[in-house]
Structures are given as structure tokens and as C-alpha cells.
Design an enzyme around this catalytic site. Structure first.
Site, mmCIF file in Angstrom:
data_model
loop_
_atom_site.group_PDB
_atom_site.id
_atom_site.type_symbol
_atom_site.label_atom_id
_atom_site.label_comp_id
_atom_site.label_asym_id
_atom_site.label_seq_id
_atom_site.Cartn_x
_atom_site.Cartn_y
_atom_site.Cartn_z
ATOM 1 N N CYS A 58 -22.774 0.512 -27.512
ATOM 2 C CA CYS A 58 -22.144 1.759 -27.066
ATOM 3 C C CYS A 58 -21.382 2.330 -28.250
ATOM 4 C CB CYS A 58 -21.240 1.513 -25.863
ATOM 5 S SG CYS A 58 -19.913 0.325 -26.181
ATOM 6 N N THR A 59 -20.473 3.258 -28.009
ATOM 7 C CA THR A 59 -19.783 3.931 -29.109
ATOM 8 C C THR A 59 -18.897 2.983 -29.903
ATOM 9 O OG1 THR A 59 -19.760 5.952 -27.781
ATOM 10 C CG2 THR A 59 -18.326 5.895 -29.728
#
Length: 285
Positions: free
Chosen positions: A187-188
Site C-alpha cells: 500500500c502507500t
């Protein structure tokens, strides 16, 4: 000239009284002139703040050393990027049930974690197409669909999530995608893929890893190898490239669509109001 330091950090741990931290954290941020969002929940802390170099350094030192936190944030790891201007409009410190919402009480990363893979090791695996045990590697993007549209790893699985709480049911419906493979969730910044990997491990999916520090740390340590595009971020920068610099993309105030420079040249785009996507959705309604 870059003058603003952007800090991102999270940590899962048992926080018995989140409300007792809220006021002093807000006061310290205001004192230092920081802006951004900090989430506090029984499962830990998640923060995105930005300010001057001196303010950022003072804040990280305070979190790690002040007696208020009883040593619980000593090992809090921060990811940094730079920008020419402040990307946040205000400072918020919020109390939440979860620092990232999954609606799965059995998943408690503060007590147990799935294995993690470093950026360097992941790049090595992707270079040769298999992990150290010879298993094929599949990348699993745990972000929402509109984030993925800005950029993701080559051939990553994208289940078009609209919110992270959809993840458990979606994975159950696609278990066959992971048979015989090593799965790396990402994810980020690491928070969603940490919960995602632990959930997959708990339901019996073998050989699951989380990408340590997420896309942003991957960019910081190995650049954009095996990654296509940019990384969406939840502030006014909208997206960062593999050099961790803001791109020319913007986000529509009306429909929240991510706008390319070409989208921004549309006669339907009015900053702070609407864009061509807004009109398309209205026409389809």
C-alpha cells in the site's frame, strides 16, 4: 526550493487511553506550526504531518522521548518527503475505533505481525520472478481503485476496492489466485498491507509478506523499479513520483477524481468546483 518536510508514520500497539494523548499532541503541533492529520485509536497511531525542518525534527524527538508516551513511540519509524509548500490546510488530531478501518476485530497487528519483506529483497525477487525458495511472486495492491489508477507495481492484483473494509470478503472470493505463490501485499506507507497480510495469514493463505514501509519506502530505497506510474497520497500534492517529488496531477474538489495535466486543460475543469469526470457521472446518472 523545497522547504517543507512531510512526515508519515504509524505504529500498531495497545493504546489504552487515546483521548489522553489528543490534547497535548494537538497543542505541540500547533506550537511547532505543523499541519496534517493524526489518528489515535486503541490499536495505535497513524500520522501525516508537515512543517519546517526544525519543526519536524522537534516533533519526532518529542514523540520518542516525552514521558506522556511512556516509551511506546521510541521506535516509531518516519518516512520523509519534501515539498515546496505546505500540503495540508489545517491540523487535526482525531480519535477513531481503528487507525485503518477493516472491521475485523480478530486482526490485531500490535500483538502479532505477518512477515515483512524489505524493498531491496522485493526488488531482487521481482528481478528474477521468484522468491528465495523458487516460488513465483504475486504483488497484491490493497489500496482503493482510484489510487491504483495513478500507479502500481507491474502485474499487481487489483480487485477494485472502494474501501479497505471490503478486503476480507474480496480475498475470500479470490483465494485461488494465491495457490502455490508467494504473496506480497503493499500500500502507500505500510499500514493497510500490514493488516492485509496478517488477515491472509490468519485465514490460512501460505507464504504471505507485507512490503515494509509500503510504496513510499520502496521509492526511497530502490526507486521505481518494477513500478508503473506514480503513487497517490492523501494531501494536496496528490501524487509522488519514484523520486518522491510531487507530480503535475491534481484531485478534483467535486468528485475527487485524479486529474492529469490533460484533464486540467478541459473546459469542464474549474479548480475548487468540478471537472469533466463530474459531468460524465452526472450524464450517466
Amino acid at each position: 526550493m523545497t522547504s517543507i518536510v512531510n512526515l508519515a508514520a504509524y505504529r500498531f500497539f495497545t493504546l489504552n487511553a487515546p483521548a489522553e494523548w489528543r490534547t497535548p499532541i494537538r497543542a505541540r503541533c500547533d506550537e511547532l506550526g505543523l499541519r496534517g492529520t493524526i489518528l489515535l485509536a486503541p490499536e495505535g497511531i497513524n500520522l501525516f504531518v508537515a512543517g519546517t525542518r526544525a519543526a519536524a525534527d522537534a516533533f519526532t524527538h518529542w514523540l520518542r522521548t516525552d514521558p506522556l508516551f511512556a516509551g511506546q513511540l521510541v521506535d516509531l519509524q518516519f518516512k520523509e518527503s519534501l515539498s515546496a509548500k505546505q500540503p495540508f490546510r489545517r491540523m487535526l488530531v482525531r480519535l477513531k475505533k481503528e487507525i485503518i478501518t477493516m472491521h475485523s476485530p480478530a486482526i490485531q497487528p500490535g500483538q502479532a505481525r505477518a512477515p515483512e519483506v524489505s524493498a531491496q529483497t522485493l526488488k531482487k525477487w521481482l528481478d528474477r520472478g521468484q522468491d528465495d525458495n523458487g516460488r513465483p511472486v504475486v504483488m497484491l495492491d490493497t489500496r482503493n481503485g482510484f489510487e491504483i489508477d495513478v500507479g502500481t507495481f507491474a502485474d499487481a492484483l487489483d480487485y477494485r476496492l472502494t474501501k479497505f473494509s471490503e478486503f476480507p470478503a474480496t480475498i475470500e472470493a479470490h483465494r485461488e489466485d494465491f495457490t502455490g505463490k508467494t504473496v506480497v501485499s503493499f500500500c502507500t506507507g505500510g499500514i493497510r498491507c500490514e493488516k492485509a497480510a496478517l488477515h491472509m495469514q490468519n485465514i490460512g493463505i501460505e507464504s504471505v509478506y507485507q512490503l515494509d514501509g509500503g510504496i513510499l519506502k520502496y521509492f526511497e530505497e530502490v526507486g521505481g523499479a518494477h513500478y508503473n506510474g506514480d503513487c497517490f497520497v492523501f494531501d494536496q500534492r496528490t501524487a509522488l513520483n519514484p523520486e518522491l517529488k510531487p507530480t503535475a496531477m491534481l484531485q478534483c474538489f467535486g468528485c475527487r477524481a485524479v486529474l492529469t495535466p490533460e484533464d486540467q486543460r478541459s473546459p469542464y475543469y474549474v479548480p475548487g468546483e468540478h471537472c469533466a469526470h463530474c459531468y460524465s457521472r452526472q450524464a450517466a446518472a
